[in-house]
Design a protein around this motif. Structure first.
Motif, PDB file in Angstrom:
ATOM      1  N   LEU A  17       1.156  -1.180  -0.312  1.00  0.00           N
ATOM      2  CA  LEU A  17       0.082  -0.257  -0.306  1.00  0.00           C
ATOM      3  C   LEU A  17       0.644   1.095   0.152  1.00  0.00           C
ATOM      4  O   LEU A  17       1.692   1.294   1.125  1.00  0.00           O
ATOM      5  N   SER A  18       0.600   2.155  -0.613  1.00  0.00           N
ATOM      6  CA  SER A  18       1.163   3.614  -0.967  1.00  0.00           C
ATOM      7  C   SER A  18       1.022   4.164  -0.898  1.00  0.00           C
ATOM      8  O   SER A  18      -0.654   4.917  -1.103  1.00  0.00           O
ATOM      9  N   SER A  19       1.068   5.253   0.651  1.00  0.00           N
ATOM     10  CA  SER A  19      -0.035   6.198   0.779  1.00  0.00           C
ATOM     11  C   SER A  19       1.040   7.131   1.764  1.00  0.00           C
ATOM     12  O   SER A  19       1.556   7.122   1.984  1.00  0.00           O
ATOM     13  N   HIS A  20       0.510   8.955   1.456  1.00  0.00           N
ATOM     14  CA  HIS A  20       0.574   9.473   2.317  1.00  0.00           C
ATOM     15  C   HIS A  20       0.036   9.881   3.114  1.00  0.00           C
ATOM     16  O   HIS A  20       0.016  10.865   3.844  1.00  0.00           O
ATOM     17  N   LEU A  21      -1.654   9.108   3.912  1.00  0.00           N
ATOM     18  CA  LEU A  21      -1.972   9.648   4.955  1.00  0.00           C
ATOM     19  C   LEU A  21      -1.960   8.183   5.812  1.00  0.00           C
ATOM     20  O   LEU A  21      -2.305   7.678   6.025  1.00  0.00           O
ATOM     21  N   VAL A  22      -1.119   9.364   6.716  1.00  0.00           N
ATOM     22  CA  VAL A  22      -1.249   7.957   8.092  1.00  0.00           C
ATOM     23  C   VAL A  22      -1.864   7.945   8.747  1.00  0.00           C
ATOM     24  O   VAL A  22      -2.195   5.907   9.216  1.00  0.00           O
ATOM     25  N   SER A  23      -3.368   8.314   8.330  1.00  0.00           N
ATOM     26  CA  SER A  23      -4.387   7.247   9.155  1.00  0.00           C
ATOM     27  C   SER A  23      -4.452   6.046   8.939  1.00  0.00           C
ATOM     28  O   SER A  23      -5.629   5.313   9.760  1.00  0.00           O
ATOM     29  N   ASP A  24      -4.845   6.606   7.510  1.00  0.00           N
ATOM     30  CA  ASP A  24      -5.551   5.320   6.678  1.00  0.00           C
ATOM     31  C   ASP A  24      -4.010   3.604   7.021  1.00  0.00           C
ATOM     32  O   ASP A  24      -4.522   2.384   6.924  1.00  0.00           O
ATOM     33  N   VAL A  25      -2.695   5.014   6.584  1.00  0.00           N
ATOM     34  CA  VAL A  25      -1.823   3.536   7.432  1.00  0.00           C
ATOM     35  C   VAL A  25      -2.170   2.725   8.279  1.00  0.00           C
ATOM     36  O   VAL A  25      -2.290   1.825   8.959  1.00  0.00           O
ATOM     37  N   GLU A  26      -2.244   3.861   9.759  1.00  0.00           N
ATOM     38  CA  GLU A  26      -2.252   3.074  10.456  1.00  0.00           C
ATOM     39  C   GLU A  26      -3.300   2.271  11.573  1.00  0.00           C
ATOM     40  O   GLU A  26      -3.107   1.292  11.628  1.00  0.00           O
ATOM     41  N   ARG A  27      -4.497   2.782  10.843  1.00  0.00           N
ATOM     42  CA  ARG A  27      -5.362   1.728  10.507  1.00  0.00           C
ATOM     43  C   ARG A  27      -5.539   0.163   9.869  1.00  0.00           C
ATOM     44  O   ARG A  27      -6.638  -0.444  10.713  1.00  0.00           O
ATOM     45  N   THR A  28      -5.118   0.224   8.357  1.00  0.00           N
ATOM     46  CA  THR A  28      -4.659  -0.645   7.758  1.00  0.00           C
ATOM     47  C   THR A  28      -4.180  -1.641   7.642  1.00  0.00           C
ATOM     48  O   THR A  28      -4.101  -2.755   8.027  1.00  0.00           O
ATOM     49  N   CYS A  29      -2.782  -0.672   8.168  1.00  0.00           N
ATOM     50  CA  CYS A  29      -1.197  -1.881   8.332  1.00  0.00           C
ATOM     51  C   CYS A  29      -0.681  -1.873   9.774  1.00  0.00           C
ATOM     52  O   CYS A  29      -1.067  -2.018  10.741  1.00  0.00           O
ATOM     53  N   ASP A  30      -0.602  -3.432   9.374  1.00  0.00           N
ATOM     54  CA  ASP A  30       0.645  -4.500  10.192  1.00  0.00           C
ATOM     55  C   ASP A  30       1.632  -3.717  10.524  1.00  0.00           C
ATOM     56  O   ASP A  30       2.621  -3.779  12.015  1.00  0.00           O
ATOM     57  N   TYR A  31       2.622  -3.578   9.810  1.00  0.00           N
ATOM     58  CA  TYR A  31       3.848  -3.149   9.353  1.00  0.00           C
ATOM     59  C   TYR A  31       3.880  -2.435   8.179  1.00  0.00           C
ATOM     60  O   TYR A  31       3.358  -1.981   7.531  1.00  0.00           O
ATOM     61  N   VAL A  32       4.255  -1.473   8.582  1.00  0.00           N
ATOM     62  CA  VAL A  32       5.113  -0.186   7.580  1.00  0.00           C
ATOM     63  C   VAL A  32       6.721   0.004   7.334  1.00  0.00           C
ATOM     64  O   VAL A  32       7.650  -0.295   8.354  1.00  0.00           O
ATOM     65  N   ILE A  33       6.811  -0.122   6.226  1.00  0.00           N
ATOM     66  CA  ILE A  33       8.219   0.273   5.384  1.00  0.00           C
ATOM     67  C   ILE A  33       8.591   1.725   5.261  1.00  0.00           C
ATOM     68  O   ILE A  33       7.674   1.303   3.868  1.00  0.00           O
ATOM     69  N   VAL A  34       9.113   2.278   5.395  1.00  0.00           N
ATOM     70  CA  VAL A  34       9.706   3.916   5.693  1.00  0.00           C
ATOM     71  C   VAL A  34      10.612   3.331   3.866  1.00  0.00           C
ATOM     72  O   VAL A  34      12.196   2.770   4.134  1.00  0.00           O
ATOM     73  N   LEU A  35      10.687   4.008   2.422  1.00  0.00           N
ATOM     74  CA  LEU A  35      11.670   3.973   1.464  1.00  0.00           C
ATOM     75  C   LEU A  35      11.731   5.395   1.482  1.00  0.00           C
ATOM     76  O   LEU A  35      11.422   6.743   1.246  1.00  0.00           O
TER      77      LEU A  35
END
Length: 56
Positions: A17-35
C-alpha cells in the motif's frame, strides 16, 4: 478500500500500500516500511508500537 484490505487480512496475505495518509496506514497496516530514494530506511511494527529496524 478498507473492506478489501480487511478481506485480504483474513487470508493472511501481504499487500503493498502506497500512501501519504498516515491515518489510513495506521488503521490498515500491521507493518510499515519507509522508503527513501528506493531504499528501505525503516521498518515499523504497529503491533509492537516500535521501530523494528532502521538504516543509518
Amino acid at each position: 478500500m478498507q473492506d478489501l484490505m480487511e478481506a485480504v487480512a483474513e487470508h493472511e496475505l501481504s499487500v503493498v500500500l502506497s500512501s501519504h495518509l498516515v491515518s489510513d496506514v495506521e488503521r490498515t497496516c500491521d507493518y510499515v516500511i519507509v522508503l527513501v530514494d528506493s531504499h528501505v530506511c525503516a521498518l515499523f511494527s504497529y503491533s509492537y508500537r516500535q521501530v523494528v529496524c532502521s538504516a543509518e
